[in-house]
Design a protein around this motif. Structure first.
Motif, PDB file in Angstrom:
ATOM      1  N   ALA A  67       0.826  -1.215   0.000  1.00  0.00           N
ATOM      2  CA  ALA A  67       0.000   0.000   0.000  1.00  0.00           C
ATOM      3  C   ALA A  67       0.854   1.257   0.000  1.00  0.00           C
ATOM      4  O   ALA A  67       0.361   2.348  -0.288  1.00  0.00           O
ATOM      5  CB  ALA A  67      -0.943  -0.010   1.199  1.00  0.00           C
ATOM      6  N   ARG A  71       0.402   5.205  -1.926  1.00  0.00           N
ATOM      7  CA  ARG A  71       0.521   6.351  -0.997  1.00  0.00           C
ATOM      8  C   ARG A  71       1.661   7.279  -1.405  1.00  0.00           C
ATOM      9  O   ARG A  71       1.541   8.493  -1.319  1.00  0.00           O
ATOM     10  CB  ARG A  71       0.744   5.849   0.420  1.00  0.00           C
ATOM     11  CG  ARG A  71      -0.497   5.280   1.059  1.00  0.00           C
ATOM     12  CD  ARG A  71      -0.251   4.939   2.518  1.00  0.00           C
ATOM     13  NE  ARG A  71      -1.400   4.264   3.060  1.00  0.00           N
ATOM     14  CZ  ARG A  71      -1.387   3.006   3.501  1.00  0.00           C
ATOM     15  NH1 ARG A  71      -0.275   2.294   3.494  1.00  0.00           N
ATOM     16  NH2 ARG A  71      -2.489   2.466   3.967  1.00  0.00           N
ATOM     17  N   PHE A  78      -7.688   4.704  -2.116  1.00  0.00           N
ATOM     18  CA  PHE A  78      -7.724   3.337  -2.654  1.00  0.00           C
ATOM     19  C   PHE A  78      -9.082   2.991  -3.277  1.00  0.00           C
ATOM     20  O   PHE A  78      -9.744   2.053  -2.873  1.00  0.00           O
ATOM     21  CB  PHE A  78      -7.347   2.301  -1.595  1.00  0.00           C
ATOM     22  CG  PHE A  78      -5.988   2.522  -1.018  1.00  0.00           C
ATOM     23  CD1 PHE A  78      -4.852   2.414  -1.796  1.00  0.00           C
ATOM     24  CD2 PHE A  78      -5.837   2.848   0.306  1.00  0.00           C
ATOM     25  CE1 PHE A  78      -3.589   2.622  -1.266  1.00  0.00           C
ATOM     26  CE2 PHE A  78      -4.573   3.059   0.849  1.00  0.00           C
ATOM     27  CZ  PHE A  78      -3.457   2.947   0.067  1.00  0.00           C
ATOM     28  N   PRO A  89      -6.623  -2.140   2.203  1.00  0.00           N
ATOM     29  CA  PRO A  89      -5.378  -2.851   2.500  1.00  0.00           C
ATOM     30  C   PRO A  89      -5.495  -3.630   3.813  1.00  0.00           C
ATOM     31  O   PRO A  89      -6.162  -3.204   4.744  1.00  0.00           O
ATOM     32  CB  PRO A  89      -4.333  -1.746   2.631  1.00  0.00           C
ATOM     33  CG  PRO A  89      -4.945  -0.540   2.007  1.00  0.00           C
ATOM     34  CD  PRO A  89      -6.423  -0.690   2.180  1.00  0.00           C
ATOM     35  N   ASN A  92      -1.109  -3.408   5.503  1.00  0.00           N
ATOM     36  CA  ASN A  92      -0.386  -2.570   4.541  1.00  0.00           C
ATOM     37  C   ASN A  92      -0.178  -3.243   3.175  1.00  0.00           C
ATOM     38  O   ASN A  92       0.697  -2.856   2.422  1.00  0.00           O
ATOM     39  CB  ASN A  92       0.941  -2.091   5.122  1.00  0.00           C
ATOM     40  CG  ASN A  92       1.362  -0.767   4.536  1.00  0.00           C
ATOM     41  OD1 ASN A  92       0.527   0.102   4.284  1.00  0.00           O
ATOM     42  ND2 ASN A  92       2.643  -0.593   4.293  1.00  0.00           N
ATOM     43  N   GLN A  93      -0.991  -4.253   2.873  1.00  0.00           N
ATOM     44  CA  GLN A  93      -0.902  -4.954   1.597  1.00  0.00           C
ATOM     45  C   GLN A  93      -2.255  -4.901   0.894  1.00  0.00           C
ATOM     46  O   GLN A  93      -3.306  -5.026   1.535  1.00  0.00           O
ATOM     47  CB  GLN A  93      -0.504  -6.426   1.805  1.00  0.00           C
ATOM     48  CG  GLN A  93       0.857  -6.616   2.443  1.00  0.00           C
ATOM     49  CD  GLN A  93       1.975  -6.155   1.520  1.00  0.00           C
ATOM     50  OE1 GLN A  93       2.058  -6.547   0.360  1.00  0.00           O
ATOM     51  NE2 GLN A  93       2.851  -5.306   2.046  1.00  0.00           N
ATOM     52  N   ILE A  94      -2.224  -4.735  -0.427  1.00  0.00           N
ATOM     53  CA  ILE A  94      -3.435  -4.743  -1.245  1.00  0.00           C
ATOM     54  C   ILE A  94      -3.432  -6.052  -2.026  1.00  0.00           C
ATOM     55  O   ILE A  94      -2.512  -6.327  -2.804  1.00  0.00           O
ATOM     56  CB  ILE A  94      -3.464  -3.541  -2.211  1.00  0.00           C
ATOM     57  CG1 ILE A  94      -3.467  -2.238  -1.411  1.00  0.00           C
ATOM     58  CG2 ILE A  94      -4.661  -3.629  -3.141  1.00  0.00           C
ATOM     59  CD1 ILE A  94      -3.246  -0.995  -2.251  1.00  0.00           C
TER      60      ILE A  94
END
Length: 105
Positions: A67, A71, A78, A89, A92-94
């Motif tokens: 993510a 940013r 998002f 996310p 902190n991951q999509i």
């Protein structure tokens, strides 16, 4: 309350559509970007109205995009302009689906 929410959603969808139309204009440069994940291909289109990061997963496995990449490129809400809706996310991951794509704005 339902009708008010529907109008708000339609207004937001129209705003996203207008932003994407401007970002996809031919005079907006396209730059291939490194996602840090060899399973993903991505490019950015940067315009005064906002940025779009297009992410493509060319594998048959789920994979993740940090993510931090969106940013760092002024994308904080998002929204998936191609598929619609919010992208949330996790840690902190999509998540990007197998053979999936996201157009983050």
């Amino acid at each position: 309350m339902g009708a008010k929410h529907e109008r708000s959603h339609q207004g937001e969808a129209q705003k996203v559509k207008c932003t994407v139309t401007v970002i996809l204009a031919s005079q907006v440069p396209t730059k291939i970007i490194d996602t840090g994940n060899e399973k993903l291909f991505a490019f950015i289109r940067a315009a005064d109205e906002g940025n779009l990061i297009a992410v493509f997963n060319f594998t048959d496995e789920w994979t993740n995009l940090s993510a931090e990449l969106p940013r760092a490129n002024r994308i904080t809400d998002f929204k998936d302009a191609f598929g619609g809706g919010e992208v949330t996310p996790t840690k902190n991951q999509i998540a990007v689906a197998p053979y999936g794509r996201l157009w983050l704005i």
